[in-house]
Design an enzyme around this catalytic site. Structure first.
Site, PDB file in Angstrom:
ATOM      1  N   ASP A  29       5.414   5.287  -6.306  1.00 36.80           N
ATOM      2  CA  ASP A  29       4.119   5.150  -6.969  1.00 36.80           C
ATOM      3  C   ASP A  29       3.072   5.092  -6.273  1.00 36.80           C
ATOM      4  O   ASP A  29       3.048   5.076  -4.837  1.00 36.80           O
ATOM      5  CB  ASP A  29       4.513   3.681  -7.493  1.00 36.80           C
ATOM      6  CG  ASP A  29       3.113   3.160  -8.349  1.00 36.80           C
ATOM      7  OD1 ASP A  29       2.397   3.707  -9.011  1.00 36.80           O
ATOM      8  OD2 ASP A  29       2.772   1.787  -7.779  1.00 36.80           O
TER       9      ASP A  29
ATOM     10  N   ASP B  79      -0.687   3.765  -6.791  1.00 42.30           N
ATOM     11  CA  ASP B  79      -1.558   2.680  -6.611  1.00 42.30           C
ATOM     12  C   ASP B  79      -0.915   1.282  -6.301  1.00 42.30           C
ATOM     13  O   ASP B  79       0.228   0.993  -6.697  1.00 42.30           O
ATOM     14  CB  ASP B  79      -2.333   2.236  -8.174  1.00 42.30           C
ATOM     15  CG  ASP B  79      -3.375   3.410  -8.493  1.00 42.30           C
ATOM     16  OD1 ASP B  79      -4.073   4.083  -7.464  1.00 42.30           O
ATOM     17  OD2 ASP B  79      -3.015   3.917  -9.524  1.00 42.30           O
TER      18      ASP B  79
END
Length: 299
Positions: free
Chosen positions: A90, A92
């Protein structure tokens, strides 16, 4: 005899007490495990403790009891096949320290409002795709200069460079898979050396945001599909893959990967994940895969 397992203790550099592995080794023995000799992967930072005759989740529970309030993480898994050949990460609050959409919203004077929606979405309280559309709609008309300003203020998480550089040097495939935007994932992927990047596309016209995202939206199901597709394309079983993330939209890929690690995760993700890094940086993921300090590339 059962297959050998390994419990890895991981902390920030210098934060792993030298006496802790021996205490946990004794505690494992008291609970019926057959523990081996601790092996330091990085002095004061990471240590492997092999064991037999106990389930990984039981070993982690025992370790956490001994760790108490110390800022030390514990991950248990089969010893065989620890070095994964594919990583999905991922972006963020995982590879970068911020939520880029929240930071963009600051330039529209809407950071608090957008961040509140983000927090609910990442903790699984509201559906991701609907939350993304709602947040982006609030930014209609914002000048694209806000994206550049946001990028200039974006910082990589501790250990991100080392994580991707080390895996790349070892021939592993790495993919940045984000519910955010390609405008950022492309720059992060290039800066760190990811093999692939996938994200959503902000719709822009005449240097202003249109307040919409191109369909289909990359959500938790899409992240899982990308994991399975890249594994198949590279001839890998899912057991040879790893995934790392912090939000509810990462849960599916974390659950399917051979090593799914919740990184500084939201409560719903931390509760569901088989492995967690609550204290260590992303170097910790390399230690979980069996890399020692001397194996890690600076990036």
């Amino acid at each position: 005899m059962t297959s050998p397992l390994v419990l890895t203790l991981i902390a920030a550099p210098g934060a792993l007490p030298a006496t802790l592995p021996a205490r946990i080794r004794a505690a494992l023995g008291d609970m019926g495990a057959i523990p081996g000799t601790p092996e330091w992967l990085a002095e004061g930072e990471a240590c492997d403790l092999p064991f037999l005759e106990l389930a990984p989740e039981q070993a982690v529970s025992i370790a956490r009891g001994a760790i108490g309030a110390l800022p030390v993480d514990a991950i248990a898994q089969p010893a065989e096949g620890r070095r994964k050949r594919l990583l999905l990460a991922d972006m963020d609050s995982t590879i970068v320290t911020s939520e880029t959409l929240d930071e963009i919203a600051a330039y529209a004077g809407l950071k608090a409002e957008v961040a509140a929606i983000t927090a609910r979405s990442m903790n699984g309280e509201i559906e991701f795709s609907a939350a993304l559309r709602e947040r982006v709609a609030l930014l209609k008309g914002l000048d694209v200069a806000a994206l550049q300003k946001t990028w200039e203020a974006t910082e990589y998480s501790a250990g991100a460079r080392e994580l991707i550089a080390t895996l790349a040097a070892d021939g592993a495939v790495t993919a940045l898979v984000s519910g955010g935007f390609t405008w950022f994932t492309g720059r992060v992927a290039q800066g760190l050396g990811f093999t692939h990047h996938f994200a959503n596309t902000l719709e822009i016209e005449a240097d202003a945001l249109l307040g919409s995202v191109a369909e289909p939206i990359l959500d938790r199901d899409a992240k899982l599909a990308i994991l399975k597709r890249l594994a198949a394309e590279n001839g890998l079983a899912l057991t040879a893959t790893a995934a790392v993330g912090d939000g509810a939209n990462d849960l599916a890929m974390l659950g399917a990967a051979g090593l799914g690690v919740a990184y500084r995760a939201k409560p719903i993700v931390a509760a569901a994940a088989r492995a967690r890094l609550d204290h260590a940086g992303l170097r910790g993921l390399l230690f979980a895969m069996g890399y020692a300090a001397q194996d890690i590339k600076p990036g």
